[in-house]
Design a protein around this motif. Structure first.
Motif, PDB file in Angstrom:
ATOM      1  N   LEU A   1      -4.809  13.815  12.054  1.00  0.00           N
ATOM      2  CA  LEU A   1      -4.701  13.819  10.596  1.00  0.00           C
ATOM      3  C   LEU A   1      -5.858  13.038   9.980  1.00  0.00           C
ATOM      4  N   PRO A   2      -6.275  13.400   8.770  1.00  0.00           N
ATOM      5  CA  PRO A   2      -7.385  12.670   8.143  1.00  0.00           C
ATOM      6  C   PRO A   2      -7.012  11.225   7.842  1.00  0.00           C
ATOM      7  N   SER A   3      -7.998  10.360   7.827  1.00  0.00           N
ATOM      8  CA  SER A   3      -7.773   8.951   7.506  1.00  0.00           C
ATOM      9  C   SER A   3      -7.287   8.809   6.070  1.00  0.00           C
ATOM     10  N   LEU A   4      -6.478   7.802   5.825  1.00  0.00           N
ATOM     11  CA  LEU A   4      -5.991   7.577   4.470  1.00  0.00           C
ATOM     12  C   LEU A   4      -7.151   7.180   3.553  1.00  0.00           C
ATOM     13  N   PRO A   5      -7.171   7.698   2.329  1.00  0.00           N
ATOM     14  CA  PRO A   5      -8.298   7.446   1.409  1.00  0.00           C
ATOM     15  C   PRO A   5      -8.171   6.092   0.701  1.00  0.00           C
ATOM     16  N   TYR A   6      -8.335   5.021   1.472  1.00  0.00           N
ATOM     17  CA  TYR A   6      -8.195   3.680   0.908  1.00  0.00           C
ATOM     18  C   TYR A   6      -9.184   3.428  -0.231  1.00  0.00           C
ATOM     19  N   GLU A   7     -10.402   3.929  -0.073  1.00  0.00           N
ATOM     20  CA  GLU A   7     -11.406   3.658  -1.112  1.00  0.00           C
ATOM     21  C   GLU A   7     -11.108   4.431  -2.390  1.00  0.00           C
ATOM     22  N   THR A   8     -10.510   5.612  -2.257  1.00  0.00           N
ATOM     23  CA  THR A   8     -10.092   6.339  -3.459  1.00  0.00           C
ATOM     24  C   THR A   8      -8.995   5.566  -4.176  1.00  0.00           C
TER      25      THR A   8
ATOM     26  N   ILE B   1       0.854  -1.186   0.000  1.00  0.00           N
ATOM     27  CA  ILE B   1       0.000   0.000   0.000  1.00  0.00           C
ATOM     28  C   ILE B   1       0.893   1.240   0.000  1.00  0.00           C
ATOM     29  N   PRO B   2       0.696   2.176  -0.940  1.00  0.00           N
ATOM     30  CA  PRO B   2       1.569   3.365  -1.029  1.00  0.00           C
ATOM     31  C   PRO B   2       1.212   4.413   0.020  1.00  0.00           C
ATOM     32  N   ASN B   3       1.611   4.151   1.260  1.00  0.00           N
ATOM     33  CA  ASN B   3       1.193   5.007   2.382  1.00  0.00           C
ATOM     34  C   ASN B   3       1.670   6.445   2.253  1.00  0.00           C
ATOM     35  N   SER B   4       2.868   6.656   1.696  1.00  0.00           N
ATOM     36  CA  SER B   4       3.383   8.028   1.595  1.00  0.00           C
ATOM     37  C   SER B   4       2.524   8.868   0.655  1.00  0.00           C
ATOM     38  N   ILE B   5       2.142   8.284  -0.487  1.00  0.00           N
ATOM     39  CA  ILE B   5       1.274   8.996  -1.430  1.00  0.00           C
ATOM     40  C   ILE B   5      -0.109   9.218  -0.825  1.00  0.00           C
ATOM     41  N   LEU B   6      -0.613   8.207  -0.124  1.00  0.00           N
ATOM     42  CA  LEU B   6      -1.943   8.333   0.471  1.00  0.00           C
ATOM     43  C   LEU B   6      -1.988   9.395   1.559  1.00  0.00           C
ATOM     44  N   SER B   7      -0.865   9.612   2.260  1.00  0.00           N
ATOM     45  CA  SER B   7      -0.863  10.601   3.341  1.00  0.00           C
ATOM     46  C   SER B   7      -1.061  12.018   2.801  1.00  0.00           C
ATOM     47  N   VAL B   8      -0.497  12.315   1.627  1.00  0.00           N
ATOM     48  CA  VAL B   8      -0.727  13.648   1.051  1.00  0.00           C
ATOM     49  C   VAL B   8      -2.052  13.690   0.297  1.00  0.00           C
ATOM     50  N   ALA B   9      -2.467  12.541  -0.247  1.00  0.00           N
ATOM     51  CA  ALA B   9      -3.787  12.496  -0.891  1.00  0.00           C
ATOM     52  C   ALA B   9      -4.878  12.796   0.132  1.00  0.00           C
ATOM     53  N   ALA B  10      -4.689  12.309   1.354  1.00  0.00           N
ATOM     54  CA  ALA B  10      -5.697  12.497   2.397  1.00  0.00           C
ATOM     55  C   ALA B  10      -5.931  13.971   2.707  1.00  0.00           C
ATOM     56  N   VAL B  11      -4.864  14.771   2.678  1.00  0.00           N
ATOM     57  CA  VAL B  11      -5.005  16.184   3.087  1.00  0.00           C
ATOM     58  C   VAL B  11      -5.467  17.084   1.948  1.00  0.00           C
ATOM     59  N   ILE B  12      -5.445  16.587   0.710  1.00  0.00           N
ATOM     60  CA  ILE B  12      -5.990  17.401  -0.389  1.00  0.00           C
ATOM     61  C   ILE B  12      -7.352  16.891  -0.846  1.00  0.00           C
ATOM     62  N   GLU B  13      -7.791  15.785  -0.269  1.00  0.00           N
ATOM     63  CA  GLU B  13      -9.100  15.222  -0.592  1.00  0.00           C
ATOM     64  C   GLU B  13     -10.180  16.274  -0.312  1.00  0.00           C
ATOM     65  N   GLY B  14     -11.010  16.534  -1.321  1.00  0.00           N
ATOM     66  CA  GLY B  14     -12.072  17.526  -1.167  1.00  0.00           C
ATOM     67  C   GLY B  14     -11.659  18.938  -1.536  1.00  0.00           C
ATOM     68  N   PHE B  15     -10.364  19.161  -1.710  1.00  0.00           N
ATOM     69  CA  PHE B  15      -9.865  20.482  -2.103  1.00  0.00           C
ATOM     70  C   PHE B  15      -9.315  20.486  -3.530  1.00  0.00           C
TER      71      PHE B  15
ATOM     72  N   GLN C   1      -5.719   2.757  19.546  1.00  0.00           N
ATOM     73  CA  GLN C   1      -7.114   2.582  19.142  1.00  0.00           C
ATOM     74  C   GLN C   1      -7.312   2.888  17.653  1.00  0.00           C
ATOM     75  N   LEU C   2      -6.720   3.985  17.174  1.00  0.00           N
ATOM     76  CA  LEU C   2      -6.884   4.328  15.757  1.00  0.00           C
ATOM     77  C   LEU C   2      -6.125   3.372  14.845  1.00  0.00           C
ATOM     78  N   ILE C   3      -4.968   2.888  15.301  1.00  0.00           N
ATOM     79  CA  ILE C   3      -4.253   1.867  14.518  1.00  0.00           C
ATOM     80  C   ILE C   3      -5.153   0.651  14.362  1.00  0.00           C
ATOM     81  N   TYR C   4      -5.718   0.215  15.478  1.00  0.00           N
ATOM     82  CA  TYR C   4      -6.590  -0.956  15.451  1.00  0.00           C
ATOM     83  C   TYR C   4      -7.779  -0.734  14.511  1.00  0.00           C
ATOM     84  N   GLU C   5      -8.392   0.440  14.581  1.00  0.00           N
ATOM     85  CA  GLU C   5      -9.557   0.700  13.728  1.00  0.00           C
ATOM     86  C   GLU C   5      -9.193   0.642  12.250  1.00  0.00           C
ATOM     87  N   ASP C   6      -8.042   1.181  11.879  1.00  0.00           N
ATOM     88  CA  ASP C   6      -7.607   1.111  10.481  1.00  0.00           C
ATOM     89  C   ASP C   6      -7.367  -0.336  10.052  1.00  0.00           C
ATOM     90  N   ILE C   7      -6.645  -1.082  10.894  1.00  0.00           N
ATOM     91  CA  ILE C   7      -6.350  -2.478  10.562  1.00  0.00           C
ATOM     92  C   ILE C   7      -7.634  -3.287  10.486  1.00  0.00           C
TER      93      ILE C   7
END
Length: 499
Positions: free
Chosen positions: A164-171, A18-32, A223-229
């Motif tokens: 920080l916003p959740s990673l956009p896995y569905e995107t 999973i490309p986590n580094s790309i998703l981390s910046v995708a998450a903060v521009i999502e919707g903008f 808790q948030l790690i667990y929720e993502d997993i």
């Protein structure tokens, strides 16, 4: 329109993560900003896909993550081609490589900006400034080429990971089926790659993380790690976890809390930590970790020489005695310690370098005698530009220097340098390199890695039998028969290819 194209260059021949580094910046521009993702690990020809997006004229920004090594092979030529064919597109790199080598990157002429560390605030702020014509010189975590040379803006705080916003896995799933990122590994049939923290609180002089984070660390809550997993398990079938944090185990409290949460899910997991940190954990904590599915932990043992450990400035309390004792302690809890060693550190004379190599080989064999299940990974020492460290000063005194042209980094010998397999360092002679690599071949034959799931018990037995005399007597020189077998059976080295 000012759309954003995000590119994850190929990092491995198989098993994309999973490309986590790309998703981390995708998450903060999502919707903008509207954006598209291109993953070089899942494209036969990523340029064709990238070109199809840019040809629409709608994409004004190209963001590329870049680690040292294989990712440069796509990042460099594609960025150069974009500059030639689409000069109006702003090219922004992030990742360890550009942050540690900003001069050669920005002087190439086809990279405009570097995100220096976390990009969750820097990246969207830069996009906005470029759109509106505002001043970008006050944006933290940014490197660019100014009138007086390379400019580095101030470092920002490490952000609250829970905020920080959740990673956009569905995107991501809309661009590439997420199930393609959950590959079969030693840990499980559908392994999740996850990043739960930023930075590391130590300042090892050979580590590429240090210049970027400067001994800072901040982690997401258990808790948030667990929720993502849990989400990735329930929605996409993940059944094992690789934590790619630089140091997952900084907080014993967080580790134990996560272990208790994840235990009912029956998932095997792996992470990276420090010997002197986890050795402070209580026996009860280690029991909880193992019961929760923690099967293996990667540790930087580095060397059995306490003097060199001091020069490496690892901080903490790690020593050769502790490395030995800890290997034995891990055996009691059935957690496999994965020890990495760095051989070929610089010294005053060639004789001293060779002596240290021999001592480390003997130390590695001692560790295997204490706990035969200990996984051993061997790297050749590769300089990291950590200014002020004793090791780097000695490196510069030897006449070593990095390439001055960006394209030179994708020559075969420099790519292998970044994988710590071809050092290109003046103090290491061919004889020294051969000794290290020959020992590695014998070691990997006598103790094949458990992470190579394709290697059958029969093949393991053949390799162990053929290497036994060499391993026990120290006759490592030119083990051609073992190299042929490893080549024939495509022996997998986790330090290069992962699990």
């Amino acid at each position: 329109m000012n759309k954003v194209l995000l590119f994850n260059p190929r990092s491995a021949r198989t098993k994309p993560r999973i490309p986590n580094s790309i998703l981390s910046v995708a998450a903060v521009i999502e919707g903008f900003y509207e954006y598209a993702i291109v993953d070089g690990n899942l494209e036969t020809d990523p340029w064709t896909k990238i070109n199809s997006y840019l040809a629409t004229g709608e994409f004004k920004f190209f963001g590329c993550t870049c680690m040292p090594g294989p990712q440069l092979r796509q990042a460099i030529p594609i960025s150069k081609q974009i500059r030639e064919q689409y000069p109006e597109v702003r090219i922004i790199w992030g990742g360890y490589f550009p942050s540690n080598q900003p001069k050669v990157v920005l002087h190439s002429g086809f990279v405009d900006f570097i995100v220096n560390g976390p990009g969750e605030k820097c990246f969207p702020a830069l996009l906005k400034a470029l759109e509106t014509g505002d001043n970008w010189t006050t944006i933290p975590n940014l490197i660019y080429k100014g009138e007086q040379g390379i400019v580095k803006t101030g470092k920002d705080e490490l952000y609250d990971q829970d905020a920080l916003p959740s990673l956009p896995y569905e995107t991501l799933n809309n661009f590439y089926p997420l199930k393609r990122y959950l590959g079969k590994t030693y840990l499980g049939t559908r392994t999740i790659a996850y990043h739960s923290s930023m930075g590391c609180p130590f300042k090892c002089s050979f580590c590429a993380v240090v210049p970027i984070y400067n001994a800072r660390w901040r982690g997401k809550s258990a808790q948030l790690i667990y929720e993502d997993i849990k989400y990735l398990k329930d929605q996409h079938g993940g059944n094992a976890i690789e934590f790619h944090d630089n140091n997952f185990f900084v907080s014993e409290k967080r580790t134990v809390e996560f272990s208790k949460l994840i235990q009912p899910e029956n998932m095997i997991w792996w992470g990276e930590g420090r010997i002197d940190t986890i050795d402070k954990y209580s026996d009860k904590s280690l029991e909880i970790m193992r019961e929760s599915g923690c099967k293996m932990i990667f540790f930087g043992a580095e060397t059995g020489n306490d003097e060199i450990l001091a020069k490496m400035d690892k901080g903490g309390t790690q020593s050769s005695a502790q490395i030995r004792a800890f290997a034995g302690r891990m055996a009691k809890f059935d957690i496999i310690p994965e020890y990495s060693f760095v051989l070929g550190t610089p010294a005053d004379t060639p004789e001293q370098v060779m002596k240290q190599i021999d001592q480390d080989i003997a130390f590695i064999k001692e560790i295997k005698s204490i706990n035969p299940k200990t996984e051993i990974i061997i790297y050749l020492y590769s300089p990291v530009p950590t200014e002020g460290s004793d090791l780097y000063k000695k490196v510069l005194e030897s006449g070593f220097h990095f390439p001055e042209k960006l394209e030179d980094w994708i020559s075969p010998h420099w790519e292998n340098f970044d994988l710590r397999k071809n050092p290109l360092t003046p103090w290491l002679t061919p004889e020294m390199i051969d000794k290290i690599k020959d020992f590695e071949t014998v070691l990997n034959s006598y103790y094949p890695t458990v992470s190579d799931i394709r290697l059958s018990a029969f093949k393991r037995g053949i390799m162990r039998s053929l290497s036994a005399v060499r391993y026990k007597t120290g006759l490592y020189w030119k083990p051609y028969e073992l190299k042929v077998l490893q080549l024939l059976w495509k022996y997998r080295q986790p330090e290069i290819e992962g699990f």
